[in-house]
Design a protein around this motif. Structure first.
Motif, PDB file in Angstrom:
ATOM      1  N   ALA A 249     -77.156  61.277  -1.892  1.00 32.70           N
ATOM      2  CA  ALA A 249     -78.049  61.373  -3.047  1.00 32.70           C
ATOM      3  C   ALA A 249     -78.314  59.994  -3.657  1.00 32.70           C
ATOM      4  O   ALA A 249     -79.443  59.699  -4.083  1.00 32.70           O
ATOM      5  N   ARG A 250     -77.282  59.145  -3.678  1.00 30.41           N
ATOM      6  CA  ARG A 250     -77.473  57.797  -4.239  1.00 30.41           C
ATOM      7  C   ARG A 250     -78.468  57.001  -3.400  1.00 30.41           C
ATOM      8  O   ARG A 250     -79.315  56.268  -3.942  1.00 30.41           O
ATOM      9  N   VAL A 251     -78.404  57.136  -2.088  1.00 35.37           N
ATOM     10  CA  VAL A 251     -79.357  56.433  -1.227  1.00 35.37           C
ATOM     11  C   VAL A 251     -80.758  56.989  -1.433  1.00 35.37           C
ATOM     12  O   VAL A 251     -81.744  56.233  -1.444  1.00 35.37           O
ATOM     13  N   CYS A 252     -80.873  58.294  -1.620  1.00 37.22           N
ATOM     14  CA  CYS A 252     -82.186  58.890  -1.918  1.00 37.22           C
ATOM     15  C   CYS A 252     -82.771  58.311  -3.197  1.00 37.22           C
ATOM     16  O   CYS A 252     -83.992  58.095  -3.291  1.00 37.22           O
ATOM     17  N   GLN A 253     -81.918  58.062  -4.193  1.00 29.89           N
ATOM     18  CA  GLN A 253     -82.410  57.466  -5.435  1.00 29.89           C
ATOM     19  C   GLN A 253     -82.935  56.051  -5.209  1.00 29.89           C
ATOM     20  O   GLN A 253     -83.894  55.626  -5.853  1.00 29.89           O
ATOM     21  N   LEU A 254     -82.298  55.325  -4.301  1.00 27.85           N
ATOM     22  CA  LEU A 254     -82.691  53.940  -4.046  1.00 27.85           C
ATOM     23  C   LEU A 254     -83.959  53.843  -3.192  1.00 27.85           C
ATOM     24  O   LEU A 254     -84.654  52.821  -3.208  1.00 27.85           O
ATOM     25  N   TYR A 255     -84.252  54.916  -2.437  1.00 31.00           N
ATOM     26  CA  TYR A 255     -85.460  54.977  -1.610  1.00 31.00           C
ATOM     27  C   TYR A 255     -86.156  56.308  -1.888  1.00 31.00           C
ATOM     28  O   TYR A 255     -86.180  57.213  -1.052  1.00 31.00           O
ATOM     29  N   PRO A 256     -86.764  56.459  -3.075  1.00 30.84           N
ATOM     30  CA  PRO A 256     -87.216  57.780  -3.539  1.00 30.84           C
ATOM     31  C   PRO A 256     -88.345  58.402  -2.733  1.00 30.84           C
ATOM     32  O   PRO A 256     -88.554  59.609  -2.811  1.00 30.84           O
ATOM     33  N   LYS A 257     -89.071  57.622  -1.968  1.00 28.59           N
ATOM     34  CA  LYS A 257     -90.195  58.187  -1.208  1.00 28.59           C
ATOM     35  C   LYS A 257     -89.964  58.134   0.304  1.00 28.59           C
ATOM     36  O   LYS A 257     -90.865  58.451   1.088  1.00 28.59           O
ATOM     37  N   ALA A 258     -88.756  57.761   0.720  1.00 28.01           N
ATOM     38  CA  ALA A 258     -88.489  57.571   2.149  1.00 28.01           C
ATOM     39  C   ALA A 258     -88.345  58.896   2.876  1.00 28.01           C
ATOM     40  O   ALA A 258     -88.038  59.936   2.286  1.00 28.01           O
ATOM     41  N   ALA A 259     -88.551  58.862   4.191  1.00 23.58           N
ATOM     42  CA  ALA A 259     -88.327  60.024   5.045  1.00 23.58           C
ATOM     43  C   ALA A 259     -86.838  60.194   5.300  1.00 23.58           C
ATOM     44  O   ALA A 259     -86.040  59.266   5.106  1.00 23.58           O
ATOM     45  N   SER A 260     -86.449  61.376   5.747  1.00 26.36           N
ATOM     46  CA  SER A 260     -85.028  61.671   5.960  1.00 26.36           C
ATOM     47  C   SER A 260     -84.399  60.739   6.983  1.00 26.36           C
ATOM     48  O   SER A 260     -83.243  60.318   6.825  1.00 26.36           O
ATOM     49  N   SER A 261     -85.114  60.410   8.045  1.00 26.44           N
ATOM     50  CA  SER A 261     -84.563  59.499   9.051  1.00 26.44           C
ATOM     51  C   SER A 261     -84.263  58.132   8.443  1.00 26.44           C
ATOM     52  O   SER A 261     -83.245  57.499   8.774  1.00 26.44           O
ATOM     53  N   THR A 262     -85.124  57.684   7.552  1.00 29.86           N
ATOM     54  CA  THR A 262     -84.901  56.403   6.882  1.00 29.86           C
ATOM     55  C   THR A 262     -83.691  56.480   5.957  1.00 29.86           C
ATOM     56  O   THR A 262     -82.891  55.539   5.893  1.00 29.86           O
ATOM     57  N   ILE A 263     -83.539  57.607   5.257  1.00 29.86           N
ATOM     58  CA  ILE A 263     -82.384  57.780   4.373  1.00 29.86           C
ATOM     59  C   ILE A 263     -81.087  57.692   5.173  1.00 29.86           C
ATOM     60  O   ILE A 263     -80.112  57.055   4.753  1.00 29.86           O
ATOM     61  N   VAL A 264     -81.069  58.307   6.363  1.00 30.13           N
ATOM     62  CA  VAL A 264     -79.869  58.259   7.197  1.00 30.13           C
ATOM     63  C   VAL A 264     -79.566  56.823   7.610  1.00 30.13           C
ATOM     64  O   VAL A 264     -78.422  56.350   7.521  1.00 30.13           O
ATOM     65  N   THR A 265     -80.577  56.101   8.059  1.00 23.16           N
ATOM     66  CA  THR A 265     -80.376  54.707   8.474  1.00 23.16           C
ATOM     67  C   THR A 265     -79.931  53.849   7.296  1.00 23.16           C
ATOM     68  O   THR A 265     -78.992  53.040   7.412  1.00 23.16           O
ATOM     69  N   LYS A 266     -80.594  54.001   6.146  1.00 22.96           N
ATOM     70  CA  LYS A 266     -80.243  53.217   4.967  1.00 22.96           C
ATOM     71  C   LYS A 266     -78.857  53.605   4.429  1.00 22.96           C
ATOM     72  O   LYS A 266     -78.164  52.780   3.837  1.00 22.96           O
ATOM     73  N   PHE A 267     -78.457  54.858   4.635  1.00 20.56           N
ATOM     74  CA  PHE A 267     -77.127  55.292   4.215  1.00 20.56           C
ATOM     75  C   PHE A 267     -76.060  54.390   4.838  1.00 20.56           C
ATOM     76  O   PHE A 267     -75.168  53.884   4.137  1.00 20.56           O
ATOM     77  N   PHE A 268     -76.148  54.188   6.133  1.00 19.72           N
ATOM     78  CA  PHE A 268     -75.146  53.357   6.798  1.00 19.72           C
ATOM     79  C   PHE A 268     -75.277  51.894   6.388  1.00 19.72           C
ATOM     80  O   PHE A 268     -74.274  51.205   6.180  1.00 19.72           O
ATOM     81  N   GLN A 269     -76.501  51.419   6.248  1.00 19.54           N
ATOM     82  CA  GLN A 269     -76.715  50.028   5.866  1.00 19.54           C
ATOM     83  C   GLN A 269     -76.123  49.736   4.487  1.00 19.54           C
ATOM     84  O   GLN A 269     -75.462  48.697   4.293  1.00 19.54           O
ATOM     85  N   ILE A 270     -76.323  50.652   3.554  1.00 21.30           N
ATOM     86  CA  ILE A 270     -75.866  50.419   2.186  1.00 21.30           C
ATOM     87  C   ILE A 270     -74.373  50.680   2.036  1.00 21.30           C
ATOM     88  O   ILE A 270     -73.629  49.875   1.454  1.00 21.30           O
TER      89      ILE A 270
END
Length: 565
Positions: A249-270
């Protein structure tokens, strides 16, 4: 007007970019892979869950009505309008449940209905009002940390907890009771507050993500990844479902308009680069109506010891990751690094999403030495209680092992292995207590777990450690129940020997001092096991069990070759 910076989370978003066509396509591929991985259940099964919840609501209403009749038999209006309200929490409420998932459920009632009433009436009402044969394996645990009734309803596992709402004598119509209102916390005891917390936290998480469908798909992926990598179990010292949900959810807040695949990738990056112990928070801390403790490391010294704090968003805010140890934190960080490498290659087209969900290698490759923590009981009911207690304390043993200079990592596996055995005499009983599977009531040719003794220059000594001042368990009769938890050991560089007798005895004594421990019912053994001696049932089809190096055979083959020449 763009309001994302003011709306989501405690910091501005990193990016509000819309998904690219490539990211949208990657999300489609992720969804297809999650379907192949069987993370979604059929529409028929989902409908069955909905019918179960409707039945529970009907039973809850009758429960409150019966209590009203008993306590105020002359109050016709109270009896006429008496109703309860059923809520869910956890994976079902978040919308990320799958085949075989349980339903975490909360029954709420007006102030005149007590917890004693709940345990007096509700179990019998379940049997009375449910269709014949629908309710099975009914168990009520009144003295649990969160008092609970467990059962299966049409084959679906239900965990049912209870709280009254002390500020209401009559509930509004169904669907209008909003538990996120802090005023409903007034007048409740600690157990009632804990019961309400699950639903309040789950609802807050959903309210704090920009796009729920994006969040749900990404969370399904992260949950499956964490389960496959064996880092999903709050009680053992890894994040549980609600923690992974808050991190996503925190990653979703940081990328509010991103697609789910991007959220997964950014999850690991962050998350691989998160500056722990900086907490993961979805909102700023709330003030509330109660004089209760909320997480604050500046005020409470113990809060400053949390290694990876993830803070629940509902008042009173608490750290949901207090169980994490140095070892489990190290393992989590390794897996986040691995996940980042994989998702980067998936994004670049070098790998597929299925590669992210490869199973762990805890038993097949990760460790040479293990501790087997074996809880034994004479009866099935006694074993539920005893094995549950021992499981809740494994993280304490892990913490003690971490302080041994010869140990680099003590990694607990995220689930126990339950086994049933049949024995004929005291000798066989003792063998089972100490790890033998020779008498297991199944076709199992596994050898006994055996002691590690001076192999490859490393000596591990625990088997002969004795527990003092505890009566010896008598013969356990014909049937014995065991649950074994495995802790993988990574030895520090240069370690030549390892004596864990003190840590083992300390842990066994602590467990034996539990008020519900009964020496005639319960037994605890901790054995060392080399990877080549692990029992067969910890390996799934297709996995290769470690084998002892065939040095002698190789030498003989070389000698034979030289003779031929």
């Amino acid at each position: 007007m763009e309001n994302s910076e003011q709306t989501w989370g405690i910091t501005p978003p990193i990016s509000c970019a819309l998904p690219t066509p490539a990211e949208t396509h990657s999300t489609t591929l992720l969804l297809e892979e999650l379907r192949r991985q069987n993370t979604f259940e059929s529409a028929t099964e989902t409908k069955k869950r909905e019918r179960v919840l409707l039945d529970l609501q009907r039973i809850a209403d009758e429960f409150v009505k019966r209590v009203a009749k008993e306590k105020e038999p002359q109050n016709e209006v109270l009896i006429r309008d008496a109703r309860g309200e059923v809520f869910t929490y956890g994976s079902y409420c978040l919308g990320v449940y799958g085949p075989g998932s349980d339903i975490d459920t909360l029954v709420t009632a007006p102030r005149y209905v007590t917890r004693d009433d709940y345990f007096k009436y509700f179990p019998s009402l379940l049997q009375e009002m449910a269709p014949k044969g629908a309710v099975t394996d009914l168990t009520a645990v009144e003295d649990a940390f969160v008092p609970i009734i467990k059962f299966e309803y049409w084959g679906i596992s239900i965990d049912l907890i209870f709280s009254r709402i002390a500020t209401l004598k009559q509930f509004p119509p169904h669907g209008q009771l909003n538990l996120t209102n802090n005023e409903y916390l007034r007048g409740l005891d600690d157990r009632e507050l804990r019961s309400l917390n699950g639903t309040r936290v789950t609802r807050e998480i959903l309210n704090l993500v920009p796009e729920q469908s994006t969040f749900r798909l990404a969370l399904r992926a992260i949950k499956l990844w964490a389960q496959r990598r064996a880092i999903y179990a709050n009680i053992i010292g890894f994040p549980g479902g609600v923690v992974w949900a808050m991190m996503v959810a925190r990653v979703c807040q940081l990328y509010p308009k991103a697609a789910s695949s991007t959220i997964v990738t950014k999850f690991f990056q962050i998350m691989k680069s998160w500056h722990w112990p900086q907490p993961v928070q979805l909102k700023r801390m709330d003030d509330g109506p109660l004089n209760v403790r909320v997480w604050n490391p500046k005020v409470y010294k113990s809060d400053s010891y949390h290694l990876m704090p993830v803070i629940t968003p509902a008042y009173p805010q608490m750290c949901a990751t207090f169980n994490i140890t140095h070892s489990t934190m190290t393992i989590i960080q390794r897996e986040l690094e691995r996940g980042f490498d994989l998702t980067t290659k998936i994004r670049d087209g070098k790998l597929q999403w299925k590669d992210l969900f490869d199973k762990h290698t805890f038993f097949t490759a990760d460790h040479r030495y293990y501790l087997a923590v074996i809880a034994t009981s004479t009866t099935k009911e006694a074993h539920k209680i005893w094995s549950g207690f021992v499981e809740s304390k494994v993280r304490v043993l892990v913490g003690d092992l971490e302080r041994v200079s010869s140990i680099s990592i003590a990694r607990p596996f995220n689930k126990g292995y339950e086994r049933v055995h049949r024995v004929k005499n005291d000798q066989e009983t003792e063998e089972v207590q100490n790890g033998s599977l020779a008498y297991r009531i199944q076709d199992d040719d596994s050898d006994d777990d055996s002691k590690v003794n001076k192999e490859n220059g490393v000596e591990v000594k625990t088997e002969n450690a004795k527990i003092e001042n505890i009566p010896q368990a008598p013969s356990l009769g014909s049937k014995i129940y065991t649950t074994t938890h495995y802790v993988g050991l990574e030895l520090a560089e240069g370690a030549k020997s390892l004596d864990l007798s003190y840590q083992v005895n300390t842990f066994k004594n602590m467990c034996a001092q539990w008020e519900k421990y009964q020496s005639n019912l319960n037994f605890l053994s901790i054995q060392t096991v080399k990877n080549t001696n692990l029992p067969d049932d910890v390996f799934e089809p297709g996995e290769v069990k470690p084998t002892r190096p065939l040095k002698r055979a190789a030498a003989m083959k070389r000698n034979a070759s030289s003779e031929v020449c």
